[in-house]
Design a protein around this motif. Structure first.
Motif, PDB file in Angstrom:
ATOM      1  N   SER A  13       0.830  -1.201   0.000  1.00 39.43           N
ATOM      2  CA  SER A  13       0.000   0.000   0.000  1.00 39.43           C
ATOM      3  C   SER A  13       0.866   1.253   0.000  1.00 39.43           C
ATOM      4  O   SER A  13       1.852   1.333   0.740  1.00 39.43           O
ATOM      5  CB  SER A  13      -0.914  -0.005   1.234  1.00 39.43           C
ATOM      6  N   VAL A  14       0.478   2.253  -0.810  1.00 37.72           N
ATOM      7  CA  VAL A  14       1.198   3.526  -0.803  1.00 37.72           C
ATOM      8  C   VAL A  14       1.089   4.188   0.559  1.00 37.72           C
ATOM      9  O   VAL A  14       2.052   4.792   1.063  1.00 37.72           O
ATOM     10  CB  VAL A  14       0.640   4.459  -1.902  1.00 37.72           C
ATOM     11  N   ARG A  15      -0.064   4.025   1.199  1.00 38.21           N
ATOM     12  CA  ARG A  15      -0.268   4.654   2.508  1.00 38.21           C
ATOM     13  C   ARG A  15       0.750   4.145   3.529  1.00 38.21           C
ATOM     14  O   ARG A  15       1.162   4.895   4.420  1.00 38.21           O
ATOM     15  CB  ARG A  15      -1.698   4.389   2.990  1.00 38.21           C
ATOM     16  N   ARG A  16       1.152   2.884   3.413  1.00 42.26           N
ATOM     17  CA  ARG A  16       2.150   2.334   4.332  1.00 42.26           C
ATOM     18  C   ARG A  16       3.392   3.229   4.366  1.00 42.26           C
ATOM     19  O   ARG A  16       3.924   3.545   5.431  1.00 42.26           O
ATOM     20  CB  ARG A  16       2.517   0.915   3.887  1.00 42.26           C
ATOM     21  N   TRP A  17       3.843   3.649   3.195  1.00 42.92           N
ATOM     22  CA  TRP A  17       5.089   4.390   3.110  1.00 42.92           C
ATOM     23  C   TRP A  17       4.914   5.856   3.489  1.00 42.92           C
ATOM     24  O   TRP A  17       5.904   6.543   3.763  1.00 42.92           O
ATOM     25  CB  TRP A  17       5.678   4.241   1.718  1.00 42.92           C
ATOM     26  N   LEU A  18       3.672   6.345   3.520  1.00 44.15           N
ATOM     27  CA  LEU A  18       3.420   7.724   3.959  1.00 44.15           C
ATOM     28  C   LEU A  18       3.316   7.835   5.473  1.00 44.15           C
ATOM     29  O   LEU A  18       3.618   8.895   6.038  1.00 44.15           O
ATOM     30  CB  LEU A  18       2.135   8.260   3.320  1.00 44.15           C
ATOM     31  N   VAL A  19       2.895   6.764   6.136  1.00 43.40           N
ATOM     32  CA  VAL A  19       2.638   6.845   7.580  1.00 43.40           C
ATOM     33  C   VAL A  19       3.650   6.077   8.416  1.00 43.40           C
ATOM     34  O   VAL A  19       3.685   6.232   9.633  1.00 43.40           O
ATOM     35  CB  VAL A  19       1.213   6.335   7.921  1.00 43.40           C
ATOM     36  N   THR A  20       4.482   5.247   7.808  1.00 42.17           N
ATOM     37  CA  THR A  20       5.358   4.390   8.593  1.00 42.17           C
ATOM     38  C   THR A  20       6.389   5.194   9.374  1.00 42.17           C
ATOM     39  O   THR A  20       6.904   6.221   8.914  1.00 42.17           O
ATOM     40  CB  THR A  20       6.079   3.359   7.706  1.00 42.17           C
ATOM     41  N   THR A  21       6.690   4.715  10.576  1.00 35.27           N
ATOM     42  CA  THR A  21       7.779   5.263  11.385  1.00 35.27           C
ATOM     43  C   THR A  21       8.797   4.174  11.726  1.00 35.27           C
ATOM     44  O   THR A  21       9.759   4.445  12.438  1.00 35.27           O
ATOM     45  CB  THR A  21       7.255   5.869  12.700  1.00 35.27           C
ATOM     46  N   ASN A  22       8.591   2.954  11.244  1.00 32.25           N
ATOM     47  CA  ASN A  22       9.492   1.856  11.549  1.00 32.25           C
ATOM     48  C   ASN A  22      10.859   2.086  10.908  1.00 32.25           C
ATOM     49  O   ASN A  22      10.948   2.472   9.745  1.00 32.25           O
ATOM     50  CB  ASN A  22       8.893   0.536  11.066  1.00 32.25           C
ATOM     51  N   HIS A  23      11.900   1.838  11.654  1.00 35.26           N
ATOM     52  CA  HIS A  23      13.244   2.194  11.177  1.00 35.26           C
ATOM     53  C   HIS A  23      13.625   1.454   9.896  1.00 35.26           C
ATOM     54  O   HIS A  23      14.344   1.992   9.044  1.00 35.26           O
ATOM     55  CB  HIS A  23      14.273   1.916  12.275  1.00 35.26           C
ATOM     56  N   LYS A  24      13.127   0.236   9.705  1.00 36.53           N
ATOM     57  CA  LYS A  24      13.488  -0.515   8.494  1.00 36.53           C
ATOM     58  C   LYS A  24      12.798   0.084   7.277  1.00 36.53           C
ATOM     59  O   LYS A  24      13.405   0.218   6.211  1.00 36.53           O
ATOM     60  CB  LYS A  24      13.095  -1.987   8.683  1.00 36.53           C
ATOM     61  N   ASP A  25      11.543   0.473   7.418  1.00 35.25           N
ATOM     62  CA  ASP A  25      10.845   1.137   6.317  1.00 35.25           C
ATOM     63  C   ASP A  25      11.510   2.466   5.965  1.00 35.25           C
ATOM     64  O   ASP A  25      11.698   2.793   4.787  1.00 35.25           O
ATOM     65  CB  ASP A  25       9.376   1.390   6.698  1.00 35.25           C
ATOM     66  N   VAL A  26      11.847   3.238   7.001  1.00 32.19           N
ATOM     67  CA  VAL A  26      12.499   4.529   6.763  1.00 32.19           C
ATOM     68  C   VAL A  26      13.849   4.328   6.085  1.00 32.19           C
ATOM     69  O   VAL A  26      14.237   5.087   5.188  1.00 32.19           O
ATOM     70  CB  VAL A  26      12.649   5.300   8.091  1.00 32.19           C
ATOM     71  N   GLY A  27      14.574   3.271   6.479  1.00 30.93           N
ATOM     72  CA  GLY A  27      15.847   2.976   5.830  1.00 30.93           C
ATOM     73  C   GLY A  27      15.679   2.692   4.350  1.00 30.93           C
ATOM     74  O   GLY A  27      16.464   3.171   3.517  1.00 30.93           O
ATOM     75  N   ILE A  28      14.653   1.910   4.006  1.00 29.71           N
ATOM     76  CA  ILE A  28      14.386   1.614   2.594  1.00 29.71           C
ATOM     77  C   ILE A  28      14.027   2.888   1.840  1.00 29.71           C
ATOM     78  O   ILE A  28      14.479   3.113   0.707  1.00 29.71           O
ATOM     79  CB  ILE A  28      13.280   0.556   2.481  1.00 29.71           C
ATOM     80  N   LEU A  29      13.221   3.758   2.451  1.00 27.80           N
ATOM     81  CA  LEU A  29      12.867   5.019   1.811  1.00 27.80           C
ATOM     82  C   LEU A  29      14.113   5.863   1.536  1.00 27.80           C
ATOM     83  O   LEU A  29      14.249   6.466   0.462  1.00 27.80           O
ATOM     84  CB  LEU A  29      11.883   5.795   2.693  1.00 27.80           C
ATOM     85  N   TYR A  30      15.015   5.912   2.502  1.00 32.39           N
ATOM     86  CA  TYR A  30      16.265   6.665   2.309  1.00 32.39           C
ATOM     87  C   TYR A  30      17.068   6.094   1.146  1.00 32.39           C
ATOM     88  O   TYR A  30      17.573   6.840   0.294  1.00 32.39           O
ATOM     89  CB  TYR A  30      17.111   6.609   3.581  1.00 32.39           C
ATOM     90  N   VAL A  31      17.211   4.772   1.101  1.00 34.66           N
ATOM     91  CA  VAL A  31      18.024   4.152   0.052  1.00 34.66           C
ATOM     92  C   VAL A  31      17.427   4.432  -1.324  1.00 34.66           C
ATOM     93  O   VAL A  31      18.130   4.856  -2.255  1.00 34.66           O
ATOM     94  CB  VAL A  31      18.151   2.641   0.299  1.00 34.66           C
ATOM     95  N   VAL A  32      16.125   4.214  -1.466  1.00 35.05           N
ATOM     96  CA  VAL A  32      15.472   4.399  -2.769  1.00 35.05           C
ATOM     97  C   VAL A  32      15.545   5.855  -3.209  1.00 35.05           C
ATOM     98  O   VAL A  32      15.869   6.169  -4.368  1.00 35.05           O
ATOM     99  CB  VAL A  32      14.009   3.911  -2.698  1.00 35.05           C
ATOM    100  N   THR A  33      15.266   6.780  -2.290  1.00 34.95           N
ATOM    101  CA  THR A  33      15.281   8.205  -2.641  1.00 34.95           C
ATOM    102  C   THR A  33      16.689   8.668  -2.988  1.00 34.95           C
ATOM    103  O   THR A  33      16.890   9.431  -3.945  1.00 34.95           O
ATOM    104  CB  THR A  33      14.722   9.043  -1.482  1.00 34.95           C
ATOM    105  N   SER A  34      17.672   8.224  -2.220  1.00 33.06           N
ATOM    106  CA  SER A  34      19.053   8.630  -2.520  1.00 33.06           C
ATOM    107  C   SER A  34      19.503   8.097  -3.870  1.00 33.06           C
ATOM    108  O   SER A  34      20.257   8.773  -4.594  1.00 33.06           O
ATOM    109  CB  SER A  34      19.995   8.159  -1.414  1.00 33.06           C
ATOM    110  N   LEU A  35      19.040   6.908  -4.252  1.00 35.25           N
ATOM    111  CA  LEU A  35      19.384   6.381  -5.574  1.00 35.25           C
ATOM    112  C   LEU A  35      18.739   7.213  -6.683  1.00 35.25           C
ATOM    113  O   LEU A  35      19.312   7.373  -7.776  1.00 35.25           O
ATOM    114  CB  LEU A  35      18.972   4.916  -5.689  1.00 35.25           C
ATOM    115  N   PHE A  36      17.554   7.753  -6.405  1.00 33.71           N
ATOM    116  CA  PHE A  36      16.950   8.681  -7.374  1.00 33.71           C
ATOM    117  C   PHE A  36      17.834   9.909  -7.556  1.00 33.71           C
ATOM    118  O   PHE A  36      18.086  10.358  -8.686  1.00 33.71           O
ATOM    119  CB  PHE A  36      15.559   9.114  -6.904  1.00 33.71           C
TER     120      PHE A  36
END
Length: 863
Positions: A13-36
């Protein structure tokens, strides 16, 4: 779409990535965004290389080329390098130290969303008449509107301010977590080497980025309000260089240290040996972190600094290379004594070591004053810089392959991984090594001697090969994510850290029970310290699981063993049965469902970042204190109003939200035993604020000395008298006393006393601001022969330093008043009588603001 007991939607779900505070999810968001942003900055780099195919004008106009070079540098240094590393840090560090999450999960999410908002703001600057074009170092006076007049240039500066806000939030969070939430028995001595590098990196970030924030706030004021810091004839340009490079040189190690941690972890894993001289390796890193703040002036050898100071900084520069020598030799001896396995992660780490050695040696040349006179401003610097910084990227790419199975549960294509390395290594050296040969090419200039055409064309071909290598990586990882083979929980035979004792990917709250190293072995559950039962797979010593010993073959803990299969203690069995609810226990605490477990979902970090984006976009529409004319100004004002309104609402709602983060008791907390997370977080934030105000005060002193200490009085009107400052001193000192009374009332459970004391504090703070406003209004309208138009922000450098420094302090007072008003409303409704800690934290902040004023009053009113 169903949510789990903690309010998190599924990962699909897209909403998962908008509301998550879990450190593993945030880590994945950082990696994907930095690769962009890697792709974004890489495209700009290719444009630069195409322009340099032949000397002279080509694909880009002069201004477009300047913007391309500047934006490439800014994106790669700020929006790719460190965020890429901290994607791994977010994901891995809590696992390595035995924590369920970072100390402040919502602040962790906020740091990511502020990072993304800042990057989008930089992207928006391209559509506002052009982005910043004065080079990524933003040297003064090229950074002021006279030379870079585009609105987009101001937006780029504000994007950096927002990025630093993200870094500050993240730094407070990581330092609190790593000093307060390590598993029982996991002392700093036993901390894994990757976590060690992150710990030192974050300490450097806390202080270095505070200095950068001071420089950026001053630059924003020069651009938006019309102050005259960096256009001051005496010391203006030199002041920027001091502020920037006090940040800039530690930034080299901020970027490289996480890469060094990846190299250490992968060398241990793929040689089957601990790092040779581990304790000396750690000592060398600590020494480099401290020394990194003592070498900044070697970037300023071409300025008018006297020779004695230049010689001193030449010595410190050579001195900082010595601990690096120790670390390099430790890595080399680890390879010699171990049995190397040439996996993709190892190849990238080994390649990074070779590249860094060349980058380091060529950097020592620049540390010598005489050689620096020759090399500064040439492609020798460009080549050296990229061999160090992109050499660090090389190791981080190895880290991506190393932790990809843990993060995704899928194995990458091993053949494509090695093809990626081959193309990368060839492309890298073909791109950057010819720059050493063509070193006489002037930096940031597309006109060069035709004798160097061959070298530049080789570099352009190398850039294309390097770009293709990343296309191979993106294809490999995306294909593996969708259709790759299932990865073992521990795909590496000799891995040495705790994350490999968990399923791939790990469960939401990481551990089946509270991990402990106190018995000399990694154990889980209530009986861990007493020697409870455990599976054969977790019978690895704490030294082995923290990088402190040679690796045995026994660390192959499967997900079955750690989630219900095999022998395990009763506490572990109970915890794994509950894991479908996301609950884990901490030292015997129950943590079952949503009622008493941790929360992992909040929309407000995302909302605050959206508000910050519109607020800063609106601020970019100001020039010399006035809105730019026309539709642009109207849009900027609308954006500003929207951002402020949404930001205020979101902050209040985030404060009111019921959110349960990690709760103690935790394990190892040295050197902060007995200090709970919230208080430590406030202390760490105030430590960065000390550097911020120190940089402002230092800037004032520097410019005043450059102008002439006694001559300064001619720049100040006689109407600037001490009385208003003296009155404000008494007001703030009294308000500190009322804050103490508020804490005492809360401890005594006196609602009336608490409300009265907070109301008095609020009233005194308002009186301070009113008095300050009256003083400013009077000075603005001073009319004399020396100041016919009043004493305004841009009248001279004395007025600029006075208004901006005391204005920064006033902004802190405003923030304190908003917090006190919120506390007052809640105290009126009976809050804080059972838990006075929020009042105590506010008191720490308010006392700090008062102490700062005690320094500003004599500086600006008496001396």
């Amino acid at each position: 779409m169903s949510e789990d007991a903690h309010g998190l939607p599924p990962t699909s779900s897209v909403r998962r990535w908008l509301v998550t505070t879990n450190h593993k999810d945030v880590g994945i968001l950082y990696v994907v965004t930095s690769l962009f942003f890697l792709a974004f900055g890489g495209v700009l780099a290719l444009l630069v290389r195409l322009q340099l195919w032949s000397p002279g004008a080509g694909l880009l106009s002069s201004m477009s080329y300047n913007q391309t070079v500047s934006a490439h540098g800014l994106i790669m240094v700020f929006w790719f390098l460190s965020p890429f590393a901290f994607g791994f840090a977010n994901y891995v560090v809590p696992l390595q130290i035995g924590a369920k999450d970072l100390a402040f999960p919502r602040l962790n999410a906020l740091s990511y969303w502020l990072y993304l908002a800042s990057g989008l703001l930089l992207g928006a600057s391209f559509f506002q008449g052009g982005t910043f074009a004065g080079g990524w170092t933003m040297y003064a006076p090229l950074n002021v509107p006279v030379y870079t007049p585009q609105i987009g240039a101001s937006t780029a500066v504000l994007a950096l301010v927002l990025f630093v806000a993200s870094v500050t939030v993240s730094s407070v969070n990581f330092l609190t977590t790593m000093h307060r939430m390590r598993a029982e028995g996991l002392t700093l001595r036993r901390l894994p080497l990757f976590s060690w590098t992150i710990l030192l990196t974050v300490w450097m970030m806390l202080f270095a980025f505070a200095a950068l924030l001071a420089a950026l706030v001053i630059l924003s004021s020069d651009r938006l309000l019309g102050t005259t810091y960096f256009t001051a004839k005496a010391g203006g340009s030199l002041l920027w260089a001091h502020l920037f490079w006090f940040f800039g040189h530690p930034e080299v190690y901020i970027v490289f240290f996480p890469a060094l941690g990846v190299m250490a972890e992968t060398f241990q894993t793929f040689t089957g040996r601990r790092i040779v001289g581990r304790k000396w390796f750690i000592a060398a890193m600590v020494l480099v972190a401290l020394q990194s703040f003592t070498v900044w002036m070697h970037h300023m050898f071409l300025t008018g600094i006297n020779l004695q100071i230049k010689t001193l900084f030449m010595v410190t520069t050579i001195g900082i290379s010595l601990p690096f020598d120790l670390m390099v030799f430790a890595l080399i001896y680890t390879l010699i004594k171990g049995r190397v396995r040439f996996t993709t992660p190892f190849l990238f780490s080994f390649g990074a070591l070779m590249l860094f050695i060349l980058g380091g040696i060529t950097g020592v040349f620049l540390g010598a004053v005489v050689l620096d006179y020759e090399f500064r401003g040439t492609y020798w610097v460009v080549a050296h810089f990229h061999y160090v910084m992109v050499g660090g990227v090389t190791a981080l790419v190895g880290g991506l392959y190393y932790w990809f199975p843990k993060m995704t549960g899928k194995m990458y294509d091993r053949t494509l991984g090695k093809v990626h390395f081959a193309l990368y290594f060839v492309g890298f050296n073909l791109l950057y090594f010819p720059m050493f040969l063509a070193w006489e090419t002037p930096r940031r200039d597309f006109f060069y001697d035709p004798a160097f055409v061959t070298e530049h064309r080789l570099a352009t071909v190398g850039a294309a090969i390097l770009g293709v290598s990343f296309l191979v990586m993106f294809y490999n990882l995306s294909k593996s994510l969708v259709a790759g083979e299932q990865a073992d929980d521990n795909p590496w035979a000799y891995s040495t850290t705790t994350e490999w004792a968990l399923p791939s990917p790990p469960p939401l709250e990481n551990f089946p029970d509270a991990p402990s190293f106190s018995s000399g072995s990694l154990r889980f559950g209530r009986g861990a310290a007493d020697g409870g039962e455990r599976s054969e797979a977790t019978r690895a010593s704490s030294d082995q699981l923290s990088g402190g010993g040679e690796q045995a073959d026994g660390l192959r803990a499967s997900s079955d063993q750690l989630s219900g299969g095999g022998e395990r203690s009763e506490a572990t069995r109970t915890s794994s049965d509950r894991r479908s609810d996301g609950g884990v226990v901490a030292h015997g605490e129950t943590a079952g469902g949503a009622d008493n477990g941790e929360d992992h979902a909040s929309i407000w970090p995302f909302a605050i970042s959206v508000a910050a984006f519109f607020t800063f976009l609106g601020l970019s529409g100001f020039e010399r204190g006035e809105l730019v004319p026309g539709v642009g100004g109207l849009l900027a004002l609308s954006s500003l109003v929207l951002g402020v309104a949404l930001g205020g609402y979101s902050l209040v709602e985030m404060a009111r939200e019921r959110f349960e983060g990690p709760t103690g008791p935790f394990g190892e907390s040295w050197p902060f035993d007995g200090i709970e997370n919230g208080k430590l977080g406030v202390w760490i934030f105030l430590a960065s604020d000390v550097v911020l105000f120190g940089a402002f005060v230092g800037s004032y002193v520097f410019i005043r000395v450059a102008h002439g200490w006694r001559d300064w009085h001619a720049l100040v009107p006689e109407a600037h008298v001490p009385l208003p400052g003296l009155i404000n001193t008494y007001l703030l000192l009294t308000s500190s006393f009322t804050v103490v009374l508020a804490l005492v009332a809360a401890e005594r459970k006196s609602r009336r006393g608490l409300v009265a004391a907070l109301a008095a504090t609020f009233g005194l703070g308002v009186a301070f601001l009113v008095n300050k406003a009256l003083e400013w209004q009077h000075l603005f309208h001073v009319h004399s022969e020396a100041f016919p138009h009043g004493w305004e922000l841009g009248t001279n450098v004395a007025s600029s330093t006075f208004y901006l420094t005391t204005g920064l302090h006033g902004a802190h007072v405003v923030v304190g008043l908003l917090i006190s008003l919120y506390l007052l409303v809640r105290a009126w409704n009976g809050a804080y009588l059972d838990d006075e800690r929020p009042v105590e934290y506010f008191g720490l902040y308010w006392h700090f603001v008062d102490i700062v004023w005690l320094f500003l009053f004599p500086l600006f009113y008496i001396l």
